[in-house]
Design an enzyme around this catalytic site. Structure first.
Site, PDB file in Angstrom:
ATOM      1  N   LYS A  20      46.914  31.528  58.867  1.00 26.20           N
ATOM      2  CA  LYS A  20      47.832  31.821  57.811  1.00 26.20           C
ATOM      3  C   LYS A  20      49.219  31.273  58.581  1.00 26.20           C
ATOM      4  O   LYS A  20      49.506  32.013  59.629  1.00 26.20           O
ATOM      5  CB  LYS A  20      47.679  33.086  57.374  1.00 26.20           C
ATOM      6  CG  LYS A  20      48.259  33.469  55.936  1.00 26.20           C
ATOM      7  CD  LYS A  20      47.501  34.673  55.346  1.00 26.20           C
ATOM      8  CE  LYS A  20      48.189  34.835  53.982  1.00 26.20           C
ATOM      9  NZ  LYS A  20      47.296  35.726  53.322  1.00 26.20           N
ATOM     10  N   GLU A  28      39.645  46.287  42.412  1.00 28.35           N
ATOM     11  CA  GLU A  28      40.501  47.207  41.478  1.00 28.35           C
ATOM     12  C   GLU A  28      39.668  48.143  40.864  1.00 28.35           C
ATOM     13  O   GLU A  28      39.963  49.180  40.750  1.00 28.35           O
ATOM     14  CB  GLU A  28      41.430  46.382  40.502  1.00 28.35           C
ATOM     15  CG  GLU A  28      42.737  45.616  40.961  1.00 28.35           C
ATOM     16  CD  GLU A  28      42.293  44.315  41.862  1.00 28.35           C
ATOM     17  OE1 GLU A  28      41.243  43.931  41.650  1.00 28.35           O
ATOM     18  OE2 GLU A  28      43.064  43.915  42.406  1.00 28.35           O
ATOM     19  N   ARG A  53      41.439  44.442  35.390  1.00 27.20           N
ATOM     20  CA  ARG A  53      40.106  44.466  36.085  1.00 27.20           C
ATOM     21  C   ARG A  53      39.340  45.960  35.691  1.00 27.20           C
ATOM     22  O   ARG A  53      38.153  46.143  36.045  1.00 27.20           O
ATOM     23  CB  ARG A  53      39.991  44.123  37.266  1.00 27.20           C
ATOM     24  CG  ARG A  53      40.500  42.474  37.904  1.00 27.20           C
ATOM     25  CD  ARG A  53      39.301  41.795  37.753  1.00 27.20           C
ATOM     26  NE  ARG A  53      39.374  40.462  38.037  1.00 27.20           N
ATOM     27  CZ  ARG A  53      39.315  39.708  38.884  1.00 27.20           C
ATOM     28  NH1 ARG A  53      39.026  40.339  40.014  1.00 27.20           N
ATOM     29  NH2 ARG A  53      39.556  38.532  38.976  1.00 27.20           N
TER      30      ARG A  53
END
Ligand SMILES: Cc1ncc(C[n+]2csc(CCOP(=O)(O)OP(=O)(O)O)c2C)c(N)n1
Length: 657
Positions: A302, A389, A417
């Site tokens: 990353k 979530e 969610r």
């Protein structure tokens, strides 16, 4: 723009380049991403990590007919650059430019408008099944009037590729999809892009598993795995399937990484180096010929190629504009005030220091929800559950049942969610869970996938739920104190914004919160209109009242503080002959203003009195990426619109004294 990139406007141009030149192209693309994101902000680190991977995919597949699905979609910049959007890339995330997420409205190379994690494998399965059906039935199933498919269409099966990160593949929706991958009886390649990061380091058992695999591998092992797969590539005419079976066997002997996926019956290959374009091209060419789903596990870095992002990938996951001086970075935000998020984080620590029952829960958004300091100071009372979530809310419910005071910090859009968990495990049990609903309202450049415009709607209909919204910095603390003192669930919503400047802070807003009670922040003698605001839009209500006063039109300003329960004194204003303008940073449908109207209609207000209520909020359509200020203007959630509405009401003589 780099010399090679100038020649590449489409994947067909890309395919014309010899493989050895692709790394140079990758470097040029990295530079373009860096230049553009430093000006407009955006998801930097993830995009820098997938440049080679994206080029290799486009080199092998033809995504004009094959399908490429990005999970979350925040890492699609290289894909956009080489699929005809290079020239618009300088205007990334601006109103006149392209979105920061995949968007079929922009390009036929994009399949879904996405921004939420975990959806790619399931939607890919659906597409695979759709194409399977189409092939088997001989009909184009998307047509309402069935037309027989041509023989070409029947012969040819489009390839499907999914790119999903190591944090998103452990999301519940991804797992539900993997559990159903057996439905697919054709090619479907899942590229697991493992950079061992979500926004922060990944968390949970799967992250530990991936990390164990990673630690057991040297770079030499990766190369061996790659060459092992490549060595077994079949010659022309030989069976790819057989070769792959041999590869799998030889990898399985040396690698434990395949175990998890293989136990789910998903053929696994890798891990391999996700920055080695030449090898990736060969691997994708081979894997594209499989007649069943498979996973290729790639390691990427990353932030690759930009030292600050490589060192702090979390900080550069999503960044605002910045200036670069070599490898030094200066952030360009004129932040003279804290954000609502900062203030929530600060007060939560103060309150948790006094009350050891308080715990904070986040789902992979520690930084975004202002919790890094909490995590540092009280690690034993901080839980990052990853992109989960639904589980976050249920863990909170369990904690509350066990006597703790959980505070769940989630963005409004991702809280969608968790609706069922909030309904059953929290509201139905009437448990004291506090929801800090961040990014509630219009969010700016991230656009429609990230707006938090529905939370009032889906939360206020649940019995037992208390909905509140602080208007300023002082109210943030008061709302938190109030919420943590209740024996029921309380929602505190606040926007992606700075707290209001001092000049908008009113004494009335320093009164403690009382359940379902509003505060009057400006009273004008004989005012025919009351502007009733919910949350941070109080500043716009006050601005509007000031503008109206300059024209000799007095208006009261009421800070509603609660959307459930609503203060009855607001409804009583109608009986006094006043007009009401409600203002909220939320959809008009099912929002705060609707709640006011419902209550007014349920009482004995006459229809004439209902005419004296006007609602300001977001219209029932998706609002594109833009600055938050422009979006608020587009939605008519600002002082000018309040003034216009007030004048209209006065002219129409619907209100008056
Ligand atoms: C349902 C949901 N929750 C949270 C987020 C916020 N979010 C965006 S990207 C991201 C991390 C994704 O990590 P990974 O899938 O590993 O991809 P990477 O950025 O590392 O390439 C998170 C948590 C989201 N987009 N969707």
């Amino acid at each position: 723009m780099g010399k090679l990139l100038e020649q590449v406007s489409s994947p067909y141009d890309l395919k014309k380049l010899p493989v050895p030149q692709l790394q140079m192209l990758a470097d040029e693309i990295r530079q373009l991403i860096l230049d553009s994101v430093s000006k407009a902000g955006g998801h930097l680190a993830s995009n820098l990590g997938v440049v080679e991977l994206t080029l290799a995919l486009h080199y092998v597949f033809d995504f004009k007919k094959d399908r490429l699905l990005w999970d979350v979609g925040h890492q699609c910049y290289t894909h956009k650059i080489i699929t005809g959007r290079k020239d618009k890339f300088a205007h990334l995330r601006r109103a006149d430019g392209i979105s920061g997420f995949p968007s079929p409205a922009e390009s036929q190379y994009d399949q879904f408008t996405v921004g939420h994690a975990g959806t790619s494998i399931a939607t890919a399965i659906g597409m695979a099944l759709g194409e399977q059906l189409q092939k088997n039935t001989g009909y184009r199933i998307q047509d309402t009037e069935k037309k027989p498919a041509t023989s070409d269409e029947r012969r040819e099966t489009n390839k499907i590729v999914v790119v999903v990160g190591d944090a998103s593949i452990v999301n519940g929706v991804s797992f539900e999809a993997l559990n159903n991958l057996g439905l697919v009886k054709r090619q479907l390649l899942i590229v697991l892009n493992d950079n061992s990061m979500a926004i922060d380091a990944t968390v949970g058992a799967m992250a530990k598993y991936f990390s164990k695999v990673r630690l057991s591998q040297t770079y030499e092992d990766l190369r061996k795995t790659t060459s092992n797969i490549l060595e077994h590539l079949p010659g022309i005419g030989k069976s790819v399937e057989e070769a792959m079976e041999r590869i799998k066997k030889s990898i399985r002997m040396v690698l434990p990484a395949s175990q998890m996926f293989e136990s789910l019956n998903v053929p696994y290959f890798g891990p391999v180096d996700g920055h080695d374009i030449g090898s990736l091209i060969k691997l994708f060419s081979a894997l594209s010929q499989l007649k069943h789903p498979a996973i290729l596990h790639v390691y990427t870095k990353k932030g690759k190629g930009f030292v600050p992002a490589g060192l702090q990938p979390g900080k550069f996951h999503s960044t605002g504009p910045f200036k670069m001086n070599g490898d030094q970075v200066q952030t360009l935000t004129d932040k003279d005030r804290p954000t609502f998020t900062d203030v929530v984080g600060k007060h939560l620590i103060e309150l948790a220091e006094k009350d050891t029952r308080i715990v904070a829960i986040t789902s992979a958004m520690c930084d975004g929800t202002g919790l890094p300091e909490f995590r540092k100071r009280m690690p034993e009372r901080f839980y990052d559950v990853g992109i989960a979530e639904s589980a976050a809310v249920d863990i909170a419910a369990g904690l509350a049942r066990a006597g703790a005071r959980p505070v769940v910090c989630i963005y409004s859009t991702f809280l969608q969610r968790s609706f069922d968990q909030i309904f059953q495990e929290v509201a139905l049990q009437n448990l004291p869970v506090v929801f800090c609903v961040d990014r509630a309202g219009l969010v700016g450049a991230d656009g429609p996938t990230h707006h938090g415009l529905m939370d009032i709607g889906f939360l206020r209909m649940l019995p037992n739920m208390v909905l509140t919204a602080p208007a300023d910095q002082i109210e943030v603390r008061l709302a938190l104190e109030f919420a943590l003192a209740q024996d029921k669930p309380v929602v505190i919503r606040y926007p992606r914004d700075l707290v209001p400047p001092q000049k908008f802070v009113r004494a009335a807003c320093s009164e403690p919160f009382r359940l379902g009670k509003s505060v009057v922040v400006r009273r004008a003698k004989g005012a025919p209109i009351a502007i009733v605001s919910y949350g941070s839009v109080l500043t716009e209500a006050l601005k509007a009242a000031g503008l109206l006063a300059q024209e000799g039109l007095p208006a009261d300003v009421i800070n509603a503080r609660f959307a459930a329960p609503i203060d009855q004194t607001i409804i009583a204003l109608l009986g006094q002959g006043k007009g009401i303008i409600t203002v909220e940073d939320h959809n008009l449908a099912c929002g705060f203003g609707s709640a006011v109207l419902e209550l007014a209609a349920a009482g004995n207000a006459t229809s004439r009195k209902l005419d004296a209520v006007r609602l300001l909020g977001a219209p029932r359509r998706f609002i594109g990426h833009n600055s938050r200020k422009c979006q608020l203007m587009e939605a008519g959630i600002n002082a000018d619109e309040i003034v216009r509405t007030a004048k209209e009401m006065l002219v129409e003589n619907q209100v008056g004294i």
